[in-house]
Structure formats: C-alpha cells, structure tokens
Design a protein around this motif. Structure first.
Motif, PDB file in Angstrom:
ATOM      1  N   LEU A  43       0.862  -1.184   0.000  1.00 41.99           N
ATOM      2  CA  LEU A  43       0.000   0.000   0.000  1.00 41.99           C
ATOM      3  C   LEU A  43       0.893   1.226   0.000  1.00 41.99           C
ATOM      4  O   LEU A  43       1.590   1.494   0.982  1.00 41.99           O
ATOM      5  N   VAL A  44       0.879   1.975  -1.088  1.00 46.16           N
ATOM      6  CA  VAL A  44       1.823   3.092  -1.258  1.00 46.16           C
ATOM      7  C   VAL A  44       1.145   4.443  -1.068  1.00 46.16           C
ATOM      8  O   VAL A  44       0.237   4.795  -1.834  1.00 46.16           O
ATOM      9  N   PRO A  45       1.555   5.225  -0.071  1.00 45.66           N
ATOM     10  CA  PRO A  45       1.109   6.620  -0.012  1.00 45.66           C
ATOM     11  C   PRO A  45       1.805   7.399  -1.133  1.00 45.66           C
ATOM     12  O   PRO A  45       2.887   7.955  -0.945  1.00 45.66           O
ATOM     13  N   ALA A  46       1.181   7.412  -2.289  1.00 48.51           N
ATOM     14  CA  ALA A  46       1.818   7.984  -3.489  1.00 48.51           C
ATOM     15  C   ALA A  46       1.545   9.478  -3.566  1.00 48.51           C
ATOM     16  O   ALA A  46       0.934   9.973  -4.517  1.00 48.51           O
ATOM     17  N   TYR A  47       2.033  10.201  -2.578  1.00 45.82           N
ATOM     18  CA  TYR A  47       1.759  11.636  -2.458  1.00 45.82           C
ATOM     19  C   TYR A  47       2.823  12.444  -3.189  1.00 45.82           C
ATOM     20  O   TYR A  47       3.348  13.433  -2.677  1.00 45.82           O
ATOM     21  N   PHE A  48       3.150  12.016  -4.405  1.00 48.71           N
ATOM     22  CA  PHE A  48       4.235  12.653  -5.150  1.00 48.71           C
ATOM     23  C   PHE A  48       3.835  12.820  -6.604  1.00 48.71           C
ATOM     24  O   PHE A  48       2.780  12.353  -7.042  1.00 48.71           O
ATOM     25  N   ASN A  49       4.696  13.496  -7.366  1.00 43.89           N
ATOM     26  CA  ASN A  49       4.410  13.828  -8.756  1.00 43.89           C
ATOM     27  C   ASN A  49       4.424  12.590  -9.655  1.00 43.89           C
ATOM     28  O   ASN A  49       5.050  11.576  -9.318  1.00 43.89           O
ATOM     29  N   PRO A  50       3.753  12.682 -10.806  1.00 46.78           N
ATOM     30  CA  PRO A  50       3.730  11.555 -11.750  1.00 46.78           C
ATOM     31  C   PRO A  50       5.127  11.075 -12.144  1.00 46.78           C
ATOM     32  O   PRO A  50       5.384   9.878 -12.218  1.00 46.78           O
ATOM     33  N   ALA A  51       6.012  12.037 -12.434  1.00 41.18           N
ATOM     34  CA  ALA A  51       7.386  11.689 -12.793  1.00 41.18           C
ATOM     35  C   ALA A  51       8.337  12.237 -11.725  1.00 41.18           C
ATOM     36  O   ALA A  51       8.239  13.416 -11.371  1.00 41.18           O
ATOM     37  N   PRO A  52       9.201  11.376 -11.156  1.00 43.89           N
ATOM     38  CA  PRO A  52       9.372   9.983 -11.576  1.00 43.89           C
ATOM     39  C   PRO A  52       8.540   8.972 -10.785  1.00 43.89           C
ATOM     40  O   PRO A  52       8.485   7.803 -11.164  1.00 43.89           O
ATOM     41  N   GLY A  53       7.917   9.389  -9.683  1.00 40.54           N
ATOM     42  CA  GLY A  53       7.316   8.450  -8.741  1.00 40.54           C
ATOM     43  C   GLY A  53       6.319   7.463  -9.323  1.00 40.54           C
ATOM     44  O   GLY A  53       6.491   6.241  -9.227  1.00 40.54           O
ATOM     45  N   TRP A  54       5.254   7.982  -9.952  1.00 38.60           N
ATOM     46  CA  TRP A  54       4.227   7.098 -10.494  1.00 38.60           C
ATOM     47  C   TRP A  54       4.760   6.263 -11.657  1.00 38.60           C
ATOM     48  O   TRP A  54       4.389   5.098 -11.826  1.00 38.60           O
ATOM     49  N   ASP A  55       5.648   6.858 -12.453  1.00 42.80           N
ATOM     50  CA  ASP A  55       6.239   6.119 -13.575  1.00 42.80           C
ATOM     51  C   ASP A  55       7.060   4.935 -13.061  1.00 42.80           C
ATOM     52  O   ASP A  55       7.012   3.833 -13.623  1.00 42.80           O
ATOM     53  N   VAL A  56       7.790   5.151 -11.976  1.00 44.50           N
ATOM     54  CA  VAL A  56       8.587   4.071 -11.383  1.00 44.50           C
ATOM     55  C   VAL A  56       7.667   2.989 -10.822  1.00 44.50           C
ATOM     56  O   VAL A  56       7.929   1.788 -10.984  1.00 44.50           O
ATOM     57  N   MET A  57       6.582   3.390 -10.163  1.00 39.53           N
ATOM     58  CA  MET A  57       5.627   2.404  -9.651  1.00 39.53           C
ATOM     59  C   MET A  57       5.089   1.525 -10.763  1.00 39.53           C
ATOM     60  O   MET A  57       4.956   0.304 -10.613  1.00 39.53           O
ATOM     61  N   THR A  58       4.773   2.136 -11.896  1.00 40.56           N
ATOM     62  CA  THR A  58       4.203   1.380 -13.013  1.00 40.56           C
ATOM     63  C   THR A  58       5.215   0.399 -13.589  1.00 40.56           C
ATOM     64  O   THR A  58       4.903  -0.776 -13.822  1.00 40.56           O
ATOM     65  N   SER A  59       6.434   0.856 -13.825  1.00 37.00           N
ATOM     66  CA  SER A  59       7.457  -0.046 -14.379  1.00 37.00           C
ATOM     67  C   SER A  59       7.772  -1.166 -13.387  1.00 37.00           C
ATOM     68  O   SER A  59       7.975  -2.325 -13.786  1.00 37.00           O
ATOM     69  N   SER A  60       7.765  -0.842 -12.085  1.00 36.13           N
ATOM     70  CA  SER A  60       8.028  -1.859 -11.067  1.00 36.13           C
ATOM     71  C   SER A  60       6.893  -2.866 -10.990  1.00 36.13           C
ATOM     72  O   SER A  60       7.130  -4.063 -10.779  1.00 36.13           O
ATOM     73  N   ALA A  61       5.665  -2.391 -11.162  1.00 38.29           N
ATOM     74  CA  ALA A  61       4.511  -3.292 -11.148  1.00 38.29           C
ATOM     75  C   ALA A  61       4.611  -4.301 -12.283  1.00 38.29           C
ATOM     76  O   ALA A  61       4.333  -5.500 -12.112  1.00 38.29           O
ATOM     77  N   LYS A  62       5.026  -3.833 -13.441  1.00 42.69           N
ATOM     78  CA  LYS A  62       5.169  -4.730 -14.596  1.00 42.69           C
ATOM     79  C   LYS A  62       6.270  -5.759 -14.342  1.00 42.69           C
ATOM     80  O   LYS A  62       6.177  -6.912 -14.795  1.00 42.69           O
ATOM     81  N   ALA A  63       7.309  -5.358 -13.615  1.00 41.63           N
ATOM     82  CA  ALA A  63       8.429  -6.257 -13.330  1.00 41.63           C
ATOM     83  C   ALA A  63       8.120  -7.223 -12.187  1.00 41.63           C
ATOM     84  O   ALA A  63       8.868  -8.187 -11.981  1.00 41.63           O
ATOM     85  N   HIS A  64       7.042  -6.948 -11.443  1.00 42.99           N
ATOM     86  CA  HIS A  64       6.646  -7.802 -10.312  1.00 42.99           C
ATOM     87  C   HIS A  64       5.169  -8.164 -10.458  1.00 42.99           C
ATOM     88  O   HIS A  64       4.322  -7.707  -9.683  1.00 42.99           O
ATOM     89  N   PRO A  65       4.835  -8.967 -11.450  1.00 47.41           N
ATOM     90  CA  PRO A  65       3.426  -9.242 -11.757  1.00 47.41           C
ATOM     91  C   PRO A  65       2.664  -9.939 -10.644  1.00 47.41           C
ATOM     92  O   PRO A  65       1.427  -9.875 -10.605  1.00 47.41           O
ATOM     93  N   ASP A  66       3.375 -10.593  -9.727  1.00 48.49           N
ATOM     94  CA  ASP A  66       2.695 -11.343  -8.672  1.00 48.49           C
ATOM     95  C   ASP A  66       2.493 -10.537  -7.391  1.00 48.49           C
ATOM     96  O   ASP A  66       1.924 -11.057  -6.424  1.00 48.49           O
TER      97      ASP A  66
END
Length: 270
Positions: free
Chosen positions: A26-49
């Motif tokens: 559960l991520v308190p994503a209280y930050f800007n789209p770049a780089p924070g949200w972009d990193v979350m998305t790429s990390s999610a793809k790298a950790h599908p489970d």
C-alpha cells in the motif's frame, strides 16, 4: 481513570482463525507523476505477482480540476493491473460530512479511475462511529464496489471493521513496529482476514530494517497483509519530516522481498 471493575480480555493465541492472503503493498503515493508514479508502473510490470495499491493525493485531496499528467500516470498504473484509491482527510470526524462527501464526489468526477478511498485521520475509539458509518454508506451507495481503507494509525475498536475493508492499524517508526502486538487488547483481528490490517512504516533506515518490518508483518501474531516501508523520516515530537514525499531508496528490493515472502523463498540480499 480506569474502572477497577473493567475486565481486560486475555491475550488470544497468536494463531489467526483465517488463512492469510499474500502480502500486498500500500503506497502513499503523495508525489508527482514523474518519476514516482512512472517508477511504480514499471516496477509493477516487473513484479506481476505483487499486488500494489497506490493512494492518490492531489493537493492533499482538495482539488478543483484534473491534473492531466497525473491522470495519464494513473491510467498507466491501472493498465499494469494495479489499484488506485483517493485520499480523503476526515480530521478525526471534525471535518463536516458535507465536505467529506463533496471530496468523494470530486474524485469520482475528476479521477473516475479510483477504485476506492483512503479515509485518513480516523478516530479510533468508536466515539465517531456514526460519522464513519455515514461516510461508508455514502461510498457504498455509489454502487461501484469501491474499496474503503480507514487510517486510525493505531489499533481501533472492532466496530470500525464494519465501515472499512482495511484499517491502517499501525503508522509510525520502524523501531516501534517491532513491538506491535494486537493480541494484547485487540484479539478481534485474528478472526478477520489479514487484509483487515495495513501498516505504514517509516524511519526504516536501510534494506535490512525494511525486510525486518516485512517479516514482522507476516508473523501470525501481527496478521497484516498490506504494508509499506520507507527510510524517509517523520519526527512526532517536532512534526518535522515527510515520509511519503517519494518512493523509498530500496523500493525495488521491497517488492522483491514481498514477492519472496509470498512464495516462501529466502529474502533477496540487501
């Protein structure tokens, strides 16, 4: 003063009656789209489970229009199969119901991608149960199967499980999380799915301490599914610090470690 006749329940065996579900982030994503949200998305793809839920918090939840960059970032994150909930301050029920409901409507209007709400600053002793029941009913009446995460930041009375799918039962420093123990006075947690509990842990200075916190959450005694750990700091005595301003430096290792715990594999090296 405590009532001398009050009976304190005995600590229950540290064996939940409900089979635990895999650990989630559960991520308190209280930050800007770049780089924070972009990193979350790429990390999610790298950790599908690994299931990840991000808490969206534009302008501390008080916004009047759409942030297009944030909308695009949310869309990418959701395309990666992850969830987003909207941050709503309740100020311990001191904020009016009308304001809270308007805040919820504002998310559904401007950020319809949200799949639930994070009700921050929740009163914990049950004195404001009617307030939170009203808010929960308002959300559920939207008919969208919206998730409700309440944040008292501590173990609340059991009655609050009727208004929240998940409760943040710990928000604080890693050193304090080491002694977290619902069995003392809150045995009710063991009769619920472990998704009833979330922990937001900060001041975990390094990867080893992060892994220690994750291991702690996975204990039967702790019985917690949703967790977040960061080295970023907050000092409660001074009010200085912001542990949610960015992802932790060991973000990838955090996801690797959650994946390993869920698969009952050795923790990755730090």
């Amino acid at each position: 003063m405590n009532n001398p006749a009050e009976i304190v329940p005995a600590a229950k065996e540290e064996t939940p009656s409900v089979t635990p579900t895999p650990m989630q982030v559960l991520v308190p994503a209280y930050f800007n789209p770049a780089p924070g949200w972009d990193v979350m998305t790429s990390s999610a793809k790298a950790h599908p489970d690994v299931k990840i839920t991000a808490i969206l918090n534009p302008q501390n939840g008080k916004f009047t229009n759409v942030n297009v960059a944030l909308t695009n970032a949310i869309a990418s994150f959701k395309l990666a199969g992850r969830n987003v909930v909207g941050y709503v301050s309740t100020n311990y029920a001191k904020r009016s119901l009308a304001e809270v409901k308007a805040n919820i409507d504002n998310y559904l209007l401007h950020y319809p991608e949200v799949s639930g709400f994070f009700l921050d600053e929740m009163e914990a002793k049950g004195k404001q149960l009617d307030f939170y029941s009203d808010v929960a009913n308002y959300i559920r009446d939207k008919g969208l199967n919206l998730q409700i995460i309440g944040n008292p930041g501590t173990l609340p009375v059991e009655a609050y499980t009727s208004v929240s799918d998940t409760l943040v039962t710990f928000e604080g420093k890693e050193v304090d999380y080491r002694s977290f123990n619902p069995a003392t006075l809150h045995n009710w947690v063991y009769d619920k799915p472990n998704t009833i509990q979330a922990a937001l842990v900060h001041n975990a200075d390094n990867c080893k301490l992060m892994q220690q916190a994750l291991t702690m959450a996975a204990l039967p005694r702790t019985h917690t599914s949703l967790i977040y750990v960061t080295e970023l700091e907050f000092d409660y005595s001074t009010g200085i610090g912001n542990p949610w301003k960015s992802l932790p430096k060991y973000w990838t290792q955090l996801l690797d470690s959650v994946d390993a715990i869920n698969k009952q594999q050795p923790l990755p090296a730090c």
